[in-house]
Design a protein around this motif. Structure first.
Motif, PDB file in Angstrom:
ATOM      1  N   ILE A  59       7.981   6.350  -9.207  1.00  0.00           N
ATOM      2  CA  ILE A  59       7.048   5.307  -8.758  1.00  0.00           C
ATOM      3  C   ILE A  59       7.200   5.063  -7.251  1.00  0.00           C
ATOM      4  O   ILE A  59       6.213   5.028  -6.504  1.00  0.00           O
ATOM      5  CB  ILE A  59       7.279   3.992  -9.539  1.00  0.00           C
ATOM      6  CG1 ILE A  59       6.981   4.203 -11.025  1.00  0.00           C
ATOM      7  CG2 ILE A  59       6.426   2.863  -8.969  1.00  0.00           C
ATOM      8  CD1 ILE A  59       7.493   3.082 -11.935  1.00  0.00           C
TER       9      ILE A  59
ATOM     10  N   GLU B 119       5.929   8.148  -5.303  1.00  0.00           N
ATOM     11  CA  GLU B 119       4.468   8.286  -5.398  1.00  0.00           C
ATOM     12  C   GLU B 119       3.754   7.240  -4.543  1.00  0.00           C
ATOM     13  O   GLU B 119       2.693   7.499  -3.984  1.00  0.00           O
ATOM     14  CB  GLU B 119       4.010   8.156  -6.866  1.00  0.00           C
ATOM     15  CG  GLU B 119       4.295   9.408  -7.698  1.00  0.00           C
ATOM     16  CD  GLU B 119       3.853   9.285  -9.163  1.00  0.00           C
ATOM     17  OE1 GLU B 119       3.960  10.301  -9.870  1.00  0.00           O
ATOM     18  OE2 GLU B 119       3.408   8.198  -9.593  1.00  0.00           O
TER      19      GLU B 119
ATOM     20  N   TYR C  45       6.867   4.728  -0.617  1.00  0.00           N
ATOM     21  CA  TYR C  45       7.824   3.770  -0.060  1.00  0.00           C
ATOM     22  C   TYR C  45       9.050   4.467   0.522  1.00  0.00           C
ATOM     23  O   TYR C  45       9.659   3.995   1.465  1.00  0.00           O
ATOM     24  CB  TYR C  45       8.323   2.799  -1.144  1.00  0.00           C
ATOM     25  CG  TYR C  45       7.296   1.829  -1.674  1.00  0.00           C
ATOM     26  CD1 TYR C  45       6.262   1.358  -0.870  1.00  0.00           C
ATOM     27  CD2 TYR C  45       7.385   1.347  -2.978  1.00  0.00           C
ATOM     28  CE1 TYR C  45       5.339   0.445  -1.372  1.00  0.00           C
ATOM     29  CE2 TYR C  45       6.478   0.436  -3.482  1.00  0.00           C
ATOM     30  CZ  TYR C  45       5.450  -0.008  -2.669  1.00  0.00           C
ATOM     31  OH  TYR C  45       4.547  -0.909  -3.171  1.00  0.00           O
TER      32      TYR C  45
ATOM     33  N   GLY D  12       6.455  -7.861  -5.471  1.00  0.00           N
ATOM     34  CA  GLY D  12       5.133  -7.261  -5.671  1.00  0.00           C
ATOM     35  C   GLY D  12       5.027  -5.819  -5.215  1.00  0.00           C
ATOM     36  O   GLY D  12       3.927  -5.327  -4.938  1.00  0.00           O
ATOM     37  N   LEU D  13       6.137  -5.116  -5.140  1.00  0.00           N
ATOM     38  CA  LEU D  13       6.093  -3.716  -4.690  1.00  0.00           C
ATOM     39  C   LEU D  13       5.801  -2.760  -5.857  1.00  0.00           C
ATOM     40  O   LEU D  13       5.320  -1.652  -5.648  1.00  0.00           O
ATOM     41  CB  LEU D  13       7.414  -3.336  -4.019  1.00  0.00           C
ATOM     42  CG  LEU D  13       7.710  -4.107  -2.724  1.00  0.00           C
ATOM     43  CD1 LEU D  13       9.104  -3.764  -2.202  1.00  0.00           C
ATOM     44  CD2 LEU D  13       6.666  -3.802  -1.649  1.00  0.00           C
ATOM     45  N   ILE D  14       6.119  -3.189  -7.065  1.00  0.00           N
ATOM     46  CA  ILE D  14       5.780  -2.449  -8.286  1.00  0.00           C
ATOM     47  C   ILE D  14       5.357  -3.494  -9.323  1.00  0.00           C
ATOM     48  O   ILE D  14       5.564  -4.684  -9.108  1.00  0.00           O
ATOM     49  CB  ILE D  14       6.970  -1.627  -8.828  1.00  0.00           C
ATOM     50  CG1 ILE D  14       8.142  -2.559  -9.205  1.00  0.00           C
ATOM     51  CG2 ILE D  14       7.436  -0.587  -7.814  1.00  0.00           C
ATOM     52  CD1 ILE D  14       9.265  -1.864  -9.988  1.00  0.00           C
TER      53      ILE D  14
ATOM     54  N   GLU E 174       3.396  -0.190 -14.177  1.00  0.00           N
ATOM     55  CA  GLU E 174       3.920   1.030 -13.548  1.00  0.00           C
ATOM     56  C   GLU E 174       5.263   1.420 -14.158  1.00  0.00           C
ATOM     57  O   GLU E 174       5.520   2.599 -14.418  1.00  0.00           O
ATOM     58  CB  GLU E 174       4.040   0.814 -12.036  1.00  0.00           C
ATOM     59  CG  GLU E 174       2.665   0.736 -11.362  1.00  0.00           C
ATOM     60  CD  GLU E 174       2.735   0.408  -9.877  1.00  0.00           C
ATOM     61  OE1 GLU E 174       1.973   1.032  -9.109  1.00  0.00           O
ATOM     62  OE2 GLU E 174       3.539  -0.468  -9.492  1.00  0.00           O
TER      63      GLU E 174
ATOM     64  N   HIS F 206       4.786   5.875 -13.496  1.00  0.00           N
ATOM     65  CA  HIS F 206       4.034   6.392 -12.343  1.00  0.00           C
ATOM     66  C   HIS F 206       3.408   5.253 -11.548  1.00  0.00           C
ATOM     67  O   HIS F 206       3.186   4.170 -12.082  1.00  0.00           O
ATOM     68  CB  HIS F 206       2.920   7.349 -12.813  1.00  0.00           C
ATOM     69  CG  HIS F 206       3.458   8.644 -13.312  1.00  0.00           C
ATOM     70  ND1 HIS F 206       3.880   9.656 -12.476  1.00  0.00           N
ATOM     71  CD2 HIS F 206       3.682   9.075 -14.579  1.00  0.00           C
ATOM     72  CE1 HIS F 206       4.323  10.667 -13.200  1.00  0.00           C
ATOM     73  NE2 HIS F 206       4.225  10.341 -14.480  1.00  0.00           N
ATOM     74  N   ALA F 207       3.076   5.547 -10.282  1.00  0.00           N
ATOM     75  CA  ALA F 207       2.348   4.578  -9.465  1.00  0.00           C
ATOM     76  C   ALA F 207       0.926   4.460 -10.005  1.00  0.00           C
ATOM     77  O   ALA F 207       0.256   5.462 -10.222  1.00  0.00           O
ATOM     78  CB  ALA F 207       2.331   5.048  -8.010  1.00  0.00           C
TER      79      ALA F 207
ATOM     80  N   HIS G  56      -1.088   1.699  -8.735  1.00  0.00           N
ATOM     81  CA  HIS G  56      -1.819   0.899  -7.746  1.00  0.00           C
ATOM     82  C   HIS G  56      -1.439   1.392  -6.360  1.00  0.00           C
ATOM     83  O   HIS G  56      -0.388   1.993  -6.178  1.00  0.00           O
ATOM     84  CB  HIS G  56      -1.445  -0.586  -7.853  1.00  0.00           C
ATOM     85  CG  HIS G  56      -1.324  -1.058  -9.259  1.00  0.00           C
ATOM     86  ND1 HIS G  56      -2.402  -1.162 -10.104  1.00  0.00           N
ATOM     87  CD2 HIS G  56      -0.231  -1.431  -9.978  1.00  0.00           C
ATOM     88  CE1 HIS G  56      -1.976  -1.588 -11.293  1.00  0.00           C
ATOM     89  NE2 HIS G  56      -0.669  -1.757 -11.235  1.00  0.00           N
ATOM     90  N   PRO G  57      -2.286   1.077  -5.365  1.00  0.00           N
ATOM     91  CA  PRO G  57      -1.928   1.449  -3.980  1.00  0.00           C
ATOM     92  C   PRO G  57      -0.633   0.766  -3.562  1.00  0.00           C
ATOM     93  O   PRO G  57      -0.267  -0.281  -4.106  1.00  0.00           O
ATOM     94  CB  PRO G  57      -3.105   0.921  -3.158  1.00  0.00           C
ATOM     95  CG  PRO G  57      -4.201   0.613  -4.114  1.00  0.00           C
ATOM     96  CD  PRO G  57      -3.564   0.371  -5.453  1.00  0.00           C
ATOM     97  N   ALA G  58       0.040   1.352  -2.594  1.00  0.00           N
ATOM     98  CA  ALA G  58       1.291   0.794  -2.105  1.00  0.00           C
ATOM     99  C   ALA G  58       1.073  -0.575  -1.478  1.00  0.00           C
ATOM    100  O   ALA G  58       0.041  -0.817  -0.849  1.00  0.00           O
ATOM    101  CB  ALA G  58       1.906   1.739  -1.065  1.00  0.00           C
ATOM    102  N   ALA G  59       2.009  -1.463  -1.659  1.00  0.00           N
ATOM    103  CA  ALA G  59       1.998  -2.749  -0.955  1.00  0.00           C
ATOM    104  C   ALA G  59       2.684  -2.546   0.398  1.00  0.00           C
ATOM    105  O   ALA G  59       3.511  -1.645   0.542  1.00  0.00           O
ATOM    106  CB  ALA G  59       2.742  -3.801  -1.775  1.00  0.00           C
TER     107      ALA G  59
ATOM    108  N   LEU H 177       5.238  -2.680   3.309  1.00  0.00           N
ATOM    109  CA  LEU H 177       6.680  -2.925   3.428  1.00  0.00           C
ATOM    110  C   LEU H 177       6.942  -3.538   4.794  1.00  0.00           C
ATOM    111  O   LEU H 177       6.359  -3.118   5.787  1.00  0.00           O
ATOM    112  CB  LEU H 177       7.452  -1.609   3.317  1.00  0.00           C
ATOM    113  CG  LEU H 177       7.452  -0.929   1.948  1.00  0.00           C
ATOM    114  CD1 LEU H 177       7.807   0.548   2.097  1.00  0.00           C
ATOM    115  CD2 LEU H 177       8.439  -1.623   1.024  1.00  0.00           C
TER     116      LEU H 177
ATOM    117  N   PRO I 104       7.646   2.537   5.382  1.00  0.00           N
ATOM    118  CA  PRO I 104       8.304   3.442   4.447  1.00  0.00           C
ATOM    119  C   PRO I 104       9.615   3.983   5.019  1.00  0.00           C
ATOM    120  O   PRO I 104       9.768   4.095   6.233  1.00  0.00           O
ATOM    121  CB  PRO I 104       7.293   4.582   4.286  1.00  0.00           C
ATOM    122  CG  PRO I 104       5.995   4.031   4.726  1.00  0.00           C
ATOM    123  CD  PRO I 104       6.288   2.973   5.740  1.00  0.00           C
TER     124      PRO I 104
END
Lengths: 213, 219
Positions: free
Chosen positions: A33, A36, A39, B84-86, B90, B95-96, B98-101, B103, B107
């Protein structure tokens, strides 16, 4: 199942046991996760693990102790300001701030613990062993250090003063064990082989000559 | 918080069991947990104190029964959810979805590794002189904050002596709440073993803690 929401007692600190495959799956899923989502780069995780398994470790601390044994000026500097003295040695793994070196003497034996979590000078000694992070060690060392030393096969004279350092902040403690007798004229490399990890935490003594492995 | 993590002086856990030839990690997943914890902490600006507080809030029976890296994993997972990062869907799918929040620090890439392989500095400029000097007699305050603190229970209310002044450091109690800029003078305070454990305690024992200024009263 190891899960704080659905707990069952599986008794004491352990390395994983039957939890292993379950944890493996959970950890792999979370890593998937995170990568993907972008992060974290998996190569960064690999590099950190590689450094922990190879570059950092008690060999770095052993060199520091051996140097303190043969170099009076370095010993003085180390006891005055551990971070500054060690920074001058150019280790592969650079040592962070707030390193405090404390010296064992015939009168006083020092032991380091972290009762609240697992604080340990990992940049100098490598990651802490399981026993250092265990409930047994964390609970007992501040109250019954001689009992803890007994668990390590170490018995000190009844008159030796025991000083326990609880690592409750970001200062990190390195014990400089006593130099074993019969090592006059030994080189820094020879001496470093006598300096065990446990002797730098205070749960052991430096190896006598002839026992080094 | 008065949690089970604050275990100095507790009885009944049994002997320490050193392991000969112990490996750095006991399973590959432990290594991944360590690396993920360091990288996600750096990427989202989680202080060491926030991470410790997350582990302290694990349910006590779990905390006492789990292995070290199990604790790390479940505390990190909770932080990822709380920030709220995952999300739970999920985690369920692996798996992911939703789009990434965003950071806080972006990254975490390979080039960032050196900055997590060295311990940071916790020194901060002091806005007042140190209240205590070496040799001063002090008493650890009898305080019981509901949130993170680094004053262990076994010294609270007990008298000790200032042995060293370690500088002015980030204050963990506020850092755990997300404010890493408050700083206080930090002292090594030494306690007599019998002051802590009573007349039956080891007469040769002294114990020190690293105490922030607000943990201490003058005696």
């Amino acid at each position: 199942m190891a899960n704080p929401d659905h707990h069952h007692d599986h008794g004491g600190d352990h390395a994983g046991g039957s939890e292993l495959s379950d944890m493996q799956l959970r950890v792999r899923a979370l890593e998937t996760i995170l990568t993907e989502k972008g992060y974290v780069e998996a190569a960064a995780l690999d590099a950190i693990i590689e450094a922990c398994e190879t570059r950092i470790g008690p060999h770095n601390g052993a060199r520091v102790v051996a140097k303190a044994w043969i170099d009076a000026g370095f010993r003085k500097a180390l006891l005055e300001d551990g971070s500054k003295a060690v920074a001058g040695l150019g280790h592969d793994s650079r040592v962070g701030e707030h390193l405090v070196a404390v010296e064992n003497t015939p009168d006083t034996h020092n032991i380091v613990v972290c009762t609240l979590c697992s604080c340990y000078p990992w940049d100098l000694l490598g990651l802490p062993p399981v026993w250092y992070k265990s409930t047994q060690y964390r609970s007992r060392t501040v109250k019954d250090p001689r009992g803890v030393l007994h668990d390590f096969g170490v018995t000190l004279p009844a008159t030796t003063k025991i000083r326990v350092w609880d690592s409750t902040a970001e200062t990190r403690f390195l014990v400089v064990p006593m130099r074993p007798a019969g090592t006059d004229g030994w080189t820094e490399d020879q001496l470093a082989a006598l300096v065990t990890r446990d002797s730098m935490v205070g749960t052991g003594l430096a190896q006598p000559p002839g026992k080094a492995v | 918080m008065d949690g089970v993590h604050d275990m100095g002086g507790m009885d009944g856990f049994g002997p320490v069991k050193p392991e000969r030839g112990e490996p750095v990690f006991h399973a590959p997943w432990e290594a991944r947990v360590l690396a993920m914890t360091r990288t996600m902490g750096a990427a989202n600006g989680w202080s060491i104190d926030m991470q410790r507080f997350a582990r302290e809030q694990l349910p006590p029976p779990f905390y006492l029964g789990a292995s070290y890296y199990e604790k790390w994993f479940f505390a990190m997972r909770q932080m990822l959810l709380d920030h709220g990062l995952i999300d739970g869907a999920e985690l369920a799918s692996g798996h992911a979805l939703h789009p990434a929040a965003p950071l806080k620090r972006g990254p975490f890439m390979l080039a960032d590794v050196p900055r997590v392989m060295r311990r940071g500095t916790f020194d901060r400029p002091a806005d007042a002189p140190a209240r205590f000097k070496v040799g001063d007699h002090v008493r650890a305050r009898n305080i019981h904050p509901q949130t993170h603190t680094r004053l262990p229970r076994y010294v609270r209310g007990h008298a000790g002596v200032i042995e060293r002044i370690q500088g002015c450091h980030v204050f963990p109690d506020t850092s755990a709440q997300g404010d890493s800029e408050q700083a206080q003078w930090l002292y090594t305070v030494i306690f007599d073993g019998r002051e802590l454990w009573g007349p039956e305690g080891d007469a040769t024992l002294t114990v020190s803690i690293e105490a922030f200024e607000s943990y201490l009263d003058p005696v």
